[in-house]
Design an enzyme around this catalytic site. Sequence first.
Site, PDB file in Angstrom:
ATOM      1  CE  LYS A  44      37.938  65.630  53.569  1.00  9.23           C
ATOM      2  NZ  LYS A  44      36.608  65.559  52.982  1.00  9.23           N
ATOM      3  CB  THR A  61      37.194  64.571  49.527  1.00  5.70           C
ATOM      4  OG1 THR A  61      36.106  65.220  50.195  1.00  5.70           O
ATOM      5  CG2 THR A  61      37.508  65.274  48.219  1.00  5.70           C
ATOM      6  CG  ASP A  62      33.537  62.672  53.654  1.00  6.11           C
ATOM      7  OD1 ASP A  62      32.501  62.552  54.339  1.00  6.11           O
ATOM      8  OD2 ASP A  62      34.088  63.771  53.441  1.00  6.11           O
ATOM      9  CB  THR A  81      29.546  66.503  41.353  1.00  4.21           C
ATOM     10  OG1 THR A  81      28.563  65.977  42.223  1.00  4.21           O
ATOM     11  CG2 THR A  81      28.955  66.718  39.998  1.00  4.21           C
TER      12      THR A  81
END
Lengths: 640, 438
Positions: free
Chosen positions: B259, B180-181, B104
């Site tokens: 990340k 984001t993972d 989101t």
Amino acid sequence: MTMSRTLPYDPEKIALKVGLEIHRQLSTQQKLFCACSQVKEDGSLVFLRRLRPSQSELGEVDPAALFEASKSLWLKYHAGSDSSCLVEADEEPPHDLNGEALESALMVSSLLGSKVVDEIHVMRKMVIDGSNTTGFQRTMVVALGGAVKTSIGDVPVLSVTLEEDAARNLDEREGERDFALDRLGIPLIEISLAPVTASPEEVEEVAAAVGRLLKSTGRVARGLGTIRQDINVSIFDGPVVEVKGVQQLDLVAKVVDYEAKRQLWLVQLAEKLRGEGIKESDIAYEPIDCGSSFVNTKSNLILSGLRRGYKVYGLKAPGFAGHLSEERWPNVRLGRELADVARFFKLGGLLHSDELPAYGVTQDEVDAVRRRTGCGRNDAFILIVGEESRALLCMKSLVLRLKQALSGPPAETRGPMEDGGTRYIRPRPGSARMYPETDIPPLPISRRAVEEASKKLPPPWEEQVSLIMEKHRLGREQAEHVLESEYYDLFEKAVEKTAVAPTFLATFLTETLVSLQREGLEPEKASADLLMELIGRIGGGKLAKEAAPDVLRAVLSGKAKGVDDAVKSLNIVAMTDEELVSLVASVIKENEASVTTKGEAAFSMLMGRVMAKAKGRADGAKVSEELRRQLKQSLAKTVE
Amino acid sequence: MVLEGYRGASLKKLKSFDVAVGDEVRLHTEDSVIEGILMPRYELADDEHIVVKLKTGYNTGILASRVSDIEVLARGTEPTFRTPPRPKLVEGLPRVLVIGTGGTIASRIDYRTGGVKPALSSEELYHLVPELASVAEVETHALFNIYSENMTPRHWSLLAKRVGEAVTEGYDGIVITHGTDTLHYTAAALTFALEGLPLPVVVVGSQRSSDRPSSDAATNLVGAVRVASKSPIAGVFVVMHAGMDDDRLAVHLGVRVRKNHSSRRDAFQSVNVDPVGYVINDEVQIDVGPHPLRSSDSSKFRCRPEFSDKVALFKVHPGFEPGLIELAARSGCKAIVLEGTGLGHVPSSLYPAIRGAIEEGAFVGMATQTIWGSVRMTVYNTGRDLLSMGVVPLRDMLSEVALAKASWLAGQGVTAQEFKSAMAANLRGEISDRRPIR
């Protein structure tokens, strides 16, 4: 309910309702949702953030609310390495709820007879002034109901809440606010009481009773800044005014009294104004640019504003002539309320016709404004100076405030002033914007946990007072003051670590500090470390206890930087034993005649003389001992 | 939505009274009366409690077993999220397509129920991120709504196809919102599938949920849209916070970013290279460097969206079980990417399994689990042994990028030899010859 005979109003007749919300920091090893410690530090790591108000906060009707919400500030957060971690920086989700804090909350609930809820739900309460890095405060209801015993009877408790404290304000400039993160996340317990109808002194006594109850758990932090009282006041079941952030207990009665008077005056003024036929529709948003009337003004406020390119706006307040300055009690007048609105919008100030000509504004200028704003004999006008768009927004708020003056005091959030007065801070927020903190699952609380917590309660207040009396050989009143004092922790520590007599400590920490405060100094600025150092010196015989007030006075007034400095500059290094012996000897010699005639009865007179000469460099007990010895010797010789 | 989230004992209790979530109720227990609005039950909480929102706005849970009576004081209404009207846009703005895959980027809260509704339409996006109206004319397409850890090569395919179509639909840039993972996996996958991209495709996410005022979502989204509109270079990029401050975003090359933190705003870092640029106080600053320029000519663009899920990535460690490699080979893996230690090493106990996999026709490539640096397998015996078996050094390519690349090559149906040389070659900037001193 007893009534103060000196009140100019009857709390029952005006249906004065005061709802107290008492917030106190809990003393815990770690913070509420992370493993940082509760240490005070400004912090050297700085980062920059912006908070976005959620859409429902914009588009409010109240122009002040719109102004608040639209202020897009840069927030500068200062983080120290012991007091802040990624959680405070909003770079990591919260950890599990601090068990020690929860246990403290259960203990408090037990003392109040409040029913602990079956399952605790942590909520997010929106706060976008920057004092929470996430933009919300984590808060939860722990218990409902219960009551606190006070001198006016049992006052019902609405709820016991556990929540995180906010970041500490450091500085504020145009477009920027600085905060220290050390205070953010420290657990706070909040006790919310049902409104009571009582005199201001009785309300203060209720607050004191809650304070004692919290202190009796031994689980709350002490010191100024660890407590905050929010006071909700209304009269005649009218709009509720919230006075937020009253830190000192002894301001509570003053604040309640001021609010009662202010609200009562506004109700009476509203009746007057309506009685004179003024209607809301008469008050129009018609700001008139009056800048050209002040081209050569001697008013600093207006001149400096014009030089900056600001506008000078005038507004007619129809029918208000004489009512803006009208006062029934000192400092309670509508003009002051209007000035607060201008202050909210950060304008230099506000002028109104009831107080003019004055402040450099001449009668001619007054007449010019009256003409331009179309004021008749019964009309007043308001003048503000500021940047155009901001001044116009302020005007909208002023129009609203004038209209509200026809109904009485509006609901709003106010802040306390040092003299116990209150001033407008911001519009009352709409219903609390709260939604679940989904990073923390709901926490069931077993009845067993509640029982275990209540078993950990220390003895009740009265018993604790008796224990202190016994342990430290203090009188009852002194023991009570000590237990209640914000310096109680320091007292226990000093008794344990130094050889200083508890009676002296009790007097020093309760009476001496208070009298220094009355002198206009700020004893709360003396850190616990400083006080310990001072006490340690006394305990080590390096400083006479009589010198303590002078040393502290020197530090607090800025004349000395610390204990060392003060001792040096006041030249009150403790006398050596030799010096003491010779001082006593010389005083006895000087007063030989009295010694001969009065004998041992000369003791107190001699004592006074020695202490005066000692100028705080000698400990009274030591002097007494030496004097007695030498006096005895001297008299023995005489007999011979 | 009637008794959302409730099950077991609490559901049974609620059903015995005629109540629904949203109703204003009065609950009676043996020692109290609690009034409030009945709330939905959080799905991972137990089945023993009933949740009520008190008048003060606080939620609280009550043991269903203690409830003796529930009165309905008023019926509730469903929260209405009305679609706001489209704002007036500045003339002549760039056209940007925002494709949503989940994660989101903007949401609205209904404070009454605590419900959080993701913003999916462009009207909702403009409403929640009003600055967009002066940056670009935004259109949205909600392609999927999944947690990014559930992304698969099949999703990469679908996404690549959609982007491929958009390239010829006259947009100035494309933004993809993503959890984001695994954002960096997708960015890499898209880079390979979209050959000869003439415009910027920006993948963006947020580390802090978008319902909170401190969320990085809006800043990142606006930054991404700015880059998609204004970037002088074409390609797939990732735009996220550059540090803890909100005034600076970093623009990373899609095949050079990872990340590197579980929660920080600046979790995404360019590895072995510098970011291609920044967005500083709303201004896009990109170094053109060796990157292909944006162009209105899409004739060289080819969308090759086929991926294969018959690829594996192993992080090798002391005591690693050789059987896992054998299993991978036997179950049909076309490529195995190893994250070796140091310069590209594995325990020698794995040699037979690796040899076996290569003999069975699988590609085995070596990246490093140190994240930074390049593999260099000629230095030590272990490395040399592996080279002689046919293990292909993947130089300074990130292991996740190597996986995406292998998945893509396997999907393209190239020969084994082509596979080997393509994996080792620098196709889109994922491998470099030099690493600057930092």
